[in-house]
Structures are given as C-alpha cells and as structure tokens.
Design a protein around this motif. Structure first.
Motif, PDB file in Angstrom:
ATOM      1  N   LEU A 176       0.808  -1.219   0.000  1.00 55.20           N
ATOM      2  CA  LEU A 176       0.000   0.000   0.000  1.00 55.20           C
ATOM      3  C   LEU A 176       0.842   1.271   0.000  1.00 55.20           C
ATOM      4  O   LEU A 176       0.392   2.325  -0.406  1.00 55.20           O
ATOM      5  CB  LEU A 176      -0.938   0.008   1.213  1.00 55.20           C
ATOM      6  N   THR A 177       2.103   1.154   0.488  1.00 53.45           N
ATOM      7  CA  THR A 177       2.953   2.351   0.563  1.00 53.45           C
ATOM      8  C   THR A 177       4.026   2.358  -0.517  1.00 53.45           C
ATOM      9  O   THR A 177       4.985   3.114  -0.448  1.00 53.45           O
ATOM     10  CB  THR A 177       3.642   2.446   1.932  1.00 53.45           C
ATOM     11  N   ASP A 178       3.914   1.468  -1.510  1.00 55.13           N
ATOM     12  CA  ASP A 178       4.955   1.328  -2.543  1.00 55.13           C
ATOM     13  C   ASP A 178       6.328   1.068  -1.936  1.00 55.13           C
ATOM     14  O   ASP A 178       7.339   1.602  -2.404  1.00 55.13           O
ATOM     15  CB  ASP A 178       5.035   2.579  -3.427  1.00 55.13           C
ATOM     16  N   GLY A 179       6.347   0.308  -0.864  1.00 53.08           N
ATOM     17  CA  GLY A 179       7.620  -0.072  -0.259  1.00 53.08           C
ATOM     18  C   GLY A 179       8.260   1.031   0.577  1.00 53.08           C
ATOM     19  O   GLY A 179       9.402   0.921   0.974  1.00 53.08           O
ATOM     20  N   LYS A 180       7.512   2.111   0.805  1.00 48.90           N
ATOM     21  CA  LYS A 180       8.145   3.243   1.480  1.00 48.90           C
ATOM     22  C   LYS A 180       8.014   3.215   3.003  1.00 48.90           C
ATOM     23  O   LYS A 180       8.637   4.006   3.696  1.00 48.90           O
ATOM     24  CB  LYS A 180       7.565   4.559   0.940  1.00 48.90           C
ATOM     25  N   ALA A 181       7.136   2.325   3.526  1.00 50.24           N
ATOM     26  CA  ALA A 181       6.970   2.266   4.984  1.00 50.24           C
ATOM     27  C   ALA A 181       8.245   1.803   5.651  1.00 50.24           C
ATOM     28  O   ALA A 181       8.942   0.929   5.136  1.00 50.24           O
ATOM     29  CB  ALA A 181       5.832   1.308   5.318  1.00 50.24           C
ATOM     30  N   ASN A 182       8.576   2.406   6.758  1.00 48.82           N
ATOM     31  CA  ASN A 182       9.768   2.006   7.502  1.00 48.82           C
ATOM     32  C   ASN A 182       9.489   0.642   8.153  1.00 48.82           C
ATOM     33  O   ASN A 182       8.661   0.529   9.045  1.00 48.82           O
ATOM     34  CB  ASN A 182      10.055   3.065   8.567  1.00 48.82           C
ATOM     35  N   PRO A 183      10.180  -0.426   7.680  1.00 44.83           N
ATOM     36  CA  PRO A 183       9.791  -1.773   8.085  1.00 44.83           C
ATOM     37  C   PRO A 183       9.879  -2.014   9.600  1.00 44.83           C
ATOM     38  O   PRO A 183       9.006  -2.682  10.162  1.00 44.83           O
ATOM     39  CB  PRO A 183      10.756  -2.684   7.333  1.00 44.83           C
ATOM     40  N   SER A 184      10.849  -1.447  10.263  1.00 40.85           N
ATOM     41  CA  SER A 184      10.960  -1.753  11.694  1.00 40.85           C
ATOM     42  C   SER A 184       9.829  -1.097  12.485  1.00 40.85           C
ATOM     43  O   SER A 184       9.288  -1.684  13.427  1.00 40.85           O
ATOM     44  CB  SER A 184      12.337  -1.342  12.241  1.00 40.85           C
ATOM     45  N   ILE A 185       9.418   0.112  12.047  1.00 41.82           N
ATOM     46  CA  ILE A 185       8.292   0.761  12.733  1.00 41.82           C
ATOM     47  C   ILE A 185       6.994   0.008  12.439  1.00 41.82           C
ATOM     48  O   ILE A 185       6.169  -0.218  13.338  1.00 41.82           O
ATOM     49  CB  ILE A 185       8.179   2.246  12.315  1.00 41.82           C
ATOM     50  N   VAL A 186       6.819  -0.442  11.190  1.00 40.30           N
ATOM     51  CA  VAL A 186       5.620  -1.208  10.832  1.00 40.30           C
ATOM     52  C   VAL A 186       5.529  -2.470  11.695  1.00 40.30           C
ATOM     53  O   VAL A 186       4.486  -2.786  12.269  1.00 40.30           O
ATOM     54  CB  VAL A 186       5.638  -1.582   9.331  1.00 40.30           C
ATOM     55  N   ASN A 187       6.641  -3.164  11.809  1.00 40.93           N
ATOM     56  CA  ASN A 187       6.687  -4.364  12.650  1.00 40.93           C
ATOM     57  C   ASN A 187       6.238  -4.088  14.074  1.00 40.93           C
ATOM     58  O   ASN A 187       5.413  -4.796  14.640  1.00 40.93           O
ATOM     59  CB  ASN A 187       8.133  -4.899  12.683  1.00 40.93           C
ATOM     60  N   LYS A 188       6.808  -3.029  14.601  1.00 38.63           N
ATOM     61  CA  LYS A 188       6.518  -2.675  15.989  1.00 38.63           C
ATOM     62  C   LYS A 188       5.026  -2.355  16.172  1.00 38.63           C
ATOM     63  O   LYS A 188       4.351  -2.908  17.046  1.00 38.63           O
ATOM     64  CB  LYS A 188       7.372  -1.459  16.394  1.00 38.63           C
ATOM     65  N   LEU A 189       4.499  -1.497  15.264  1.00 40.10           N
ATOM     66  CA  LEU A 189       3.107  -1.063  15.376  1.00 40.10           C
ATOM     67  C   LEU A 189       2.131  -2.226  15.192  1.00 40.10           C
ATOM     68  O   LEU A 189       1.123  -2.332  15.890  1.00 40.10           O
ATOM     69  CB  LEU A 189       2.807   0.031  14.350  1.00 40.10           C
ATOM     70  N   LEU A 190       2.480  -3.112  14.212  1.00 36.70           N
ATOM     71  CA  LEU A 190       1.620  -4.265  13.947  1.00 36.70           C
ATOM     72  C   LEU A 190       1.467  -5.134  15.184  1.00 36.70           C
ATOM     73  O   LEU A 190       0.366  -5.509  15.593  1.00 36.70           O
ATOM     74  CB  LEU A 190       2.207  -5.096  12.819  1.00 36.70           C
ATOM     75  N   LYS A 191       2.607  -5.431  15.789  1.00 33.94           N
ATOM     76  CA  LYS A 191       2.584  -6.288  16.984  1.00 33.94           C
ATOM     77  C   LYS A 191       1.748  -5.656  18.079  1.00 33.94           C
ATOM     78  O   LYS A 191       0.910  -6.316  18.706  1.00 33.94           O
ATOM     79  CB  LYS A 191       4.014  -6.544  17.475  1.00 33.94           C
ATOM     80  N   GLU A 192       1.960  -4.342  18.298  1.00 34.55           N
ATOM     81  CA  GLU A 192       1.195  -3.643  19.332  1.00 34.55           C
ATOM     82  C   GLU A 192      -0.302  -3.778  19.086  1.00 34.55           C
ATOM     83  O   GLU A 192      -1.081  -4.112  19.972  1.00 34.55           O
ATOM     84  CB  GLU A 192       1.548  -2.156  19.329  1.00 34.55           C
ATOM     85  N   LYS A 193      -0.642  -3.572  17.798  1.00 32.56           N
ATOM     86  CA  LYS A 193      -2.060  -3.533  17.440  1.00 32.56           C
ATOM     87  C   LYS A 193      -2.716  -4.917  17.601  1.00 32.56           C
ATOM     88  O   LYS A 193      -3.751  -5.056  18.269  1.00 32.56           O
ATOM     89  CB  LYS A 193      -2.186  -3.048  15.986  1.00 32.56           C
ATOM     90  N   ILE A 194      -2.123  -5.937  17.002  1.00 28.37           N
ATOM     91  CA  ILE A 194      -2.759  -7.250  16.978  1.00 28.37           C
ATOM     92  C   ILE A 194      -2.757  -7.906  18.353  1.00 28.37           C
ATOM     93  O   ILE A 194      -3.716  -8.549  18.753  1.00 28.37           O
ATOM     94  CB  ILE A 194      -2.078  -8.203  15.979  1.00 28.37           C
ATOM     95  N   ASN A 195      -1.610  -7.723  19.048  1.00 25.78           N
ATOM     96  CA  ASN A 195      -1.490  -8.429  20.332  1.00 25.78           C
ATOM     97  C   ASN A 195      -2.296  -7.779  21.446  1.00 25.78           C
ATOM     98  O   ASN A 195      -2.273  -8.236  22.575  1.00 25.78           O
ATOM     99  CB  ASN A 195      -0.013  -8.528  20.740  1.00 25.78           C
ATOM    100  N   LYS A 196      -2.950  -6.692  21.105  1.00 23.93           N
ATOM    101  CA  LYS A 196      -3.727  -5.984  22.137  1.00 23.93           C
ATOM    102  C   LYS A 196      -4.836  -6.867  22.702  1.00 23.93           C
ATOM    103  O   LYS A 196      -5.506  -7.571  21.947  1.00 23.93           O
ATOM    104  CB  LYS A 196      -4.347  -4.718  21.532  1.00 23.93           C
TER     105      LYS A 196
END
Lengths: 95, 489
Positions: B469-489
């Motif tokens: 969705l971001t054409d590869g521009k998302a910062n992967p380490s931040i995406v990882n961190k945010l994803l985990k926070e969100k799903i594991n809630k």
C-alpha cells in the motif's frame, strides 16, 4: 682446440657463407689456429678481476622527460623498401 | 591451498616463474625525446635515435631511472647503485638497431619479494629475482595482408621494466594473483598503468611439472601473453601437455611456445636459427648508471602508501574484514573513491563497512555492466555519501536505496532530488502508518484470527501488505513494531 669438419660446416651455415667441399679442411685448420691463438688468454688468471665494462668509468649523464613532438615519419619512411599508410611493409615474419 | 593436479600416474606439481614486461609511465622514451602516447598515427613518434640512424646516440631519461627505482622499492627489492646497459643482439623487423638495449649482468634492481593474498585470508610470499630496464620494440601487424607484415615503430624505444620472479608460483590462480599484485603496486606508484589491453603489461610464463618433492623438470616458456584469462588458459594447457608427454614415457624438450587464443592451446615456435645467442655486451654508447644514497632516499621518501599498507590501515581504522579490505585496496582508483566517500560526511565516516559494501556490491556491478572505469563513475563520491546518509538517518530503506542508486547511476542526479521527484521518502510517521495498518487488518479479519490462534508467520504477510500500500516506502521496523502492538492488544 681442434675444429672438425662438421663444426666448420655448421658455422658456415649459421653465417650464411657458402663453402665448397675442397675448402672445408683448410678452413677447419684456420679456425683451429685462431682459437688456439686466442686461448693464450686463458694463461692469465682473472679469478678475482671484474670484467672491464668501460675504458673510462664516468657516470652516465641524464636527459629530462619532456617529449619532442616532431613527426619524422616522412623522412624515415624514405628508407622503407615498401610502405602503406605510414607503415613499413616487410615480408611476413610470422608462421 | 592444495595445488597438486591428478595425472594417470599420480599427483603432479606445476612450477611457474614469470617475466613481466611493464611499460614505464613517462612522457618521452628511454633514450630519445619521442612521445610515448598510445594510439597515434603509425611512425609519427619515431626520432632519428629510435630509427637507429647512423651516428645517433642514446641519452638516458632520468625520469625512467627514477620510475624503475621506485618500482624496485615497492617490491621491497635491493636497489643497485651501479648498473649497466648491455646490447642484446637479434634481427627482427621491429627492432631498427638490430639490438635491444637492455640490462644483463648488472640490473638496476636486485632481489625482492611481494605478498599475494590467497583465499581465506592467507598470504604467500613470492620472490622477485630482479628488475631491469630495456627498450620496447616496435609493433608488427601480421593480419593486414596475406604475405606482408606492417611495422609501426611508435612503441620502439619506450622504457620497459622486466620483472623476473622466482619459480615460486604453483597454479594459474596464484599467477593471476601475482600479476594483479604487481599491477596494483605499479598503479599505486604511478610507474606503469598496467593496461594489458593496450599492451603496457605483458608476460612470458615459464612452466614445468614434477612429482611432488622431486627435482625440477625441464621448462617451456610461453611468450608474450597479454591477458590474465589467456595466461590461465595457457598454463592449464601447457602443464597438461607436459604431464601427458612424461606419463607416456617421453621427455620435455626445452622450448619457446606460442599460445593460440582461438584454440586455447600452446605450440612450439618455429626455430629459425639453430644456435640462439644474443651476444650480450656492454653498450659502448652508454656509461654505467651510478646513483647514490641520496637519490634513493629522496625517492623512498616520496613513496605513497602501497596496497598492503592501505589494506592493513583499513582493517585497523575502519574495521573492514581482510577480504573487503583487500578487494577495495587492490585497485588504486577504487581506494581513492572509497576514501573520498568517507571524507564527505560524518555519516559515511562512521559507517565505512556500509560504504565499502555499496561500492563492492552495487557500484562494481553497474560499472562492470556498463564498462566504465571507477574514476569516471556517474555516481560521484559526494552523491554516494549523501545516499548513505539518507539510509542512516532512516529517510529511505535499504531496498528503496537500491532503486535510487540505479537512478543516480543513469541520471547522475543528486539522491535528495530523486527522492523529492519520485516521492520515495520513507514513511516513518506512526500516525499515518497506523492508518494503513488498520486498513490492512480490516481487510483481512480472517487472517488476523488465524494469527491470534498461533500462526505467527502471518506477521510477515501483514508487513508485506503495508509495504504494497505504501509502494515499499513504509519504515519496516516501525511497521513491525506497530503491527505487533495492534494485533497483540
């Protein structure tokens, strides 16, 4: 030292000199004599003596590294038996 | 390295020694003022001395002497304060004098040694027998006419260094490393450009074979090879040829061989004369070269850092691996480029390993593909340094950097401009990333459930969707961190 017939023939071939069969014995004798005469030098002991390279040993003088951009090709190619496009042309020299 | 090769009767060892002919970098020839430039109109750089006109006398070019002494110092060799030019007599169309002025009994440089870098960080010492000065011959063209040879004397009289090695080399790979090392040293010193295509570096190879620990076999000399690929082929073929002869009960005849690059084979040169004798004697036109301690001292003080020293410094100062350090220092221009990139910004200075990787893996690849020399690289040290800064600051990802790198290479643009134009800047802003993550999770509710029930691998899938969705521009380490926070809630 004795120079035999075969050696004389070989020297003649290397020197590109044609000799007749009846001359071989005479040339062999002459060559042997020359070698014997020169071999007198071996009587002198030169073990500890460096060969003489120059009569007067003065160090070489040097020149600088500035190129002279003069084209002598027309003069030089005057000596060529054959020339094409500024090359010397000679009979083929490779197998 | 085990260099033994298999024959029918067991293992064989190849013994190789080299004579390298290296054209000295100078403006004028060794004994005349003609220019040494390559590729000019035939016979236009031939003075009356080079053409051996009667009465012409050679005068030694001092700069060539300095170049030879410098090279000798680079090979850690003994410099001879007294050396002599001799005449080597032979008859050939490309040698107007009928003799080559060379050095025989008293060369300018005596024995030395160099280190070659073997795989796995090992090194091996190769002995240098001597280095002497001589004149280059003219060039013969044999393929222009069926019965004629064309002769161009422009090269005739250019200074050559003949560097003779001890028979210390044991394989074609070692020979390639040896030539590359000598070439590298001379290029660092600026004494020879090492250009094998233009013929400024050529080699004669002496090859013999023996059973391990036995006496040396009879050698054959392969003449005048001008590419490392051909040299390797010639050694492979010649050693096999010799082994076959001996194993079939024959004997090796000492011979001069020619290499045919079309067939990859060697064959004996036809012997035109029965007795080969160069009748060496001191050239009466030239006085001995006498140099003093001060002459040598001045040159040794002007010596630049050599490849081995540079390599060691890179290992110590920049913590590069031995492998990376020897790769990046083997070519002088590459080392210069590397140091320029480091000097441009503190980011690159602090990350030499990253800089080195970008040069070795990416830049090398593009330069090679486009046949460009590194000193003409379209990516300047400045721009490479800027791009590396952007990676370190987290503004672009390593993956995007590769695209930017390609763009920089072909458009020569500044990386910051490319990022602006193409909107490639990495998205590190948590707010906007959270939005995108929410979109992804909403679209894939089933997978979210699977993930929660233990399918951990699906995290990679979600990251991938965000990247899409971001054409590869998302910062992967931040995406990882945010994803985990969100799903594991």
């Amino acid at each position: 030292m004795k120079i035999d017939k075969n050696t004389t023939l070989k020297i003649a071939r290397l020197a590109r000199i044609k000799i007749n069969n009846n001359e071989i014995a005479d040339y062999s004798k002459q060559l042997s004599n020359i070698i014997d005469w020169v071999q007198q030098l071996n009587e002198v002991n030169t073990d500890q003596i460096e060969p003489l390279k120059k009569i007067v040993e003065i160090p070489a003088t040097f020149k600088g590294d500035e190129p002279e951009l003069k084209d002598y090709s027309q003069d030089i190619l005057e000596n060529a038996p054959e020339k094409i496009e500024n090359y010397f042309v000679v009979p083929k020299v490779v197998e | 390295m085990n260099n033994l090769i298999d024959g029918k009767t067991g293992k064989w060892e190849i013994i190789i020694g080299l004579e390298i002919h290296a054209q000295i970098l100078s403006n004028s020839k060794l004994f005349s003022n003609s220019s040494t430039k390559f590729g000019l109109k035939p016979n236009t750089q031939v003075s009356l001395v080079d053409a051996a006109m009667p009465g012409m006398l050679p005068v030694i070019n001092e700069f060539c002497i300095k170049q030879a002494v410098k090279t000798g110092l680079g090979l850690k060799a003994k410099i001879n304060k007294y050396s002599v030019f001799d005449r080597k007599n032979y008859f050939y169309a490309d040698l107007p004098q009928g003799y080559q002025i060379s050095q025989y009994k008293n060369p300018i440089v005596g024995s030395g040694e160099i280190q070659i870098d073997l795989p796995e960080g090992k090194s091996k010492s190769i002995g240098i027998t001597r280095l002497h000065l001589e004149q280059d011959a003219g060039k013969s063209l044999h393929d222009q006419h069926p019965e004629k040879t064309y002769v161009d004397l422009n090269r005739s009289g250019i200074a050559l260094m003949e560097i003779v090695s001890e028979p210390d080399l044991r394989s074609s790979d070692e020979v390639a490393l040896y030539i590359q090392k000598i070439r590298s040293i001379m290029r660092y010193l600026g004494t020879c450009d090492g250009n094998m295509q233009e013929g400024s570096l050529r080699a004669d190879i002496n090859v013999s074979v023996r059973k391990p620990n036995e006496h040396l076999g009879t050698r054959c000399e392969i003449k005048n090879l001008n590419s490392i690929k051909f040299i390797k082929q010639a050694i492979e073929f010649e050693s096999r040829r010799q082994i076959k002869i001996i194993e079939e009960g024959g004997q090796i005849e000492q011979n001069t061989m020619l290499f045919d690059s079309n067939t990859g084979t060697t064959r004996p040169m036809r012997n035109k004369e029965e007795a080969h004798d160069y009748r060496y004697f001191p050239d009466p036109d030239l006085q001995p070269i006498i140099i003093n301690e001060e002459f040598i001292k001045n040159l040794s003080e002007s010596m630049p850092e050599l490849p081995d020293q540079k390599k060691q410094r890179y290992i110590n100062e920049y913590s590069l691996s031995t492998y990376d350090a020897s790769l990046i220092t083997s070519d002088f221009d590459t080392a210069v480029f590397f140091e320029k990139v480091l000097k441009v910004s503190s980011h690159s200075m602090k990350n030499p390993k990253l800089v080195c990787n970008w040069i070795i893996s990416e830049l090398y690849g593009y330069l090679k593909k486009n046949d460009i020399n590194i000193h003409k690289s379209p990516i300047t040290p400045d721009n490479l340094s800027k791009m590396i800064g952007l990676i370190i600051e987290g503004k672009i990802s390593g993956k995007i950097a590769k695209n930017i790198f390609e763009e920089m290479f072909y458009s020569k643009k500044d990386p910051t401009d490319i990022i602006k134009e193409k909107k490639l800047e990495q998205i590190s802003d948590e707010g906007s990333l959270k939005n995108i993550i929410n979109q992804v999770l909403e679209k894939n509710t089933e997978k979210v459930l699977q993930y929660k029930s233990g399918k951990d691998r699906l995290l990679g899938f979600f990251v991938g969707e965000v990247m899409k969705l971001t054409d590869g521009k998302a910062n992967p380490s931040i995406v990882n961190k945010l994803l985990k926070e969100k799903i594991n809630k």
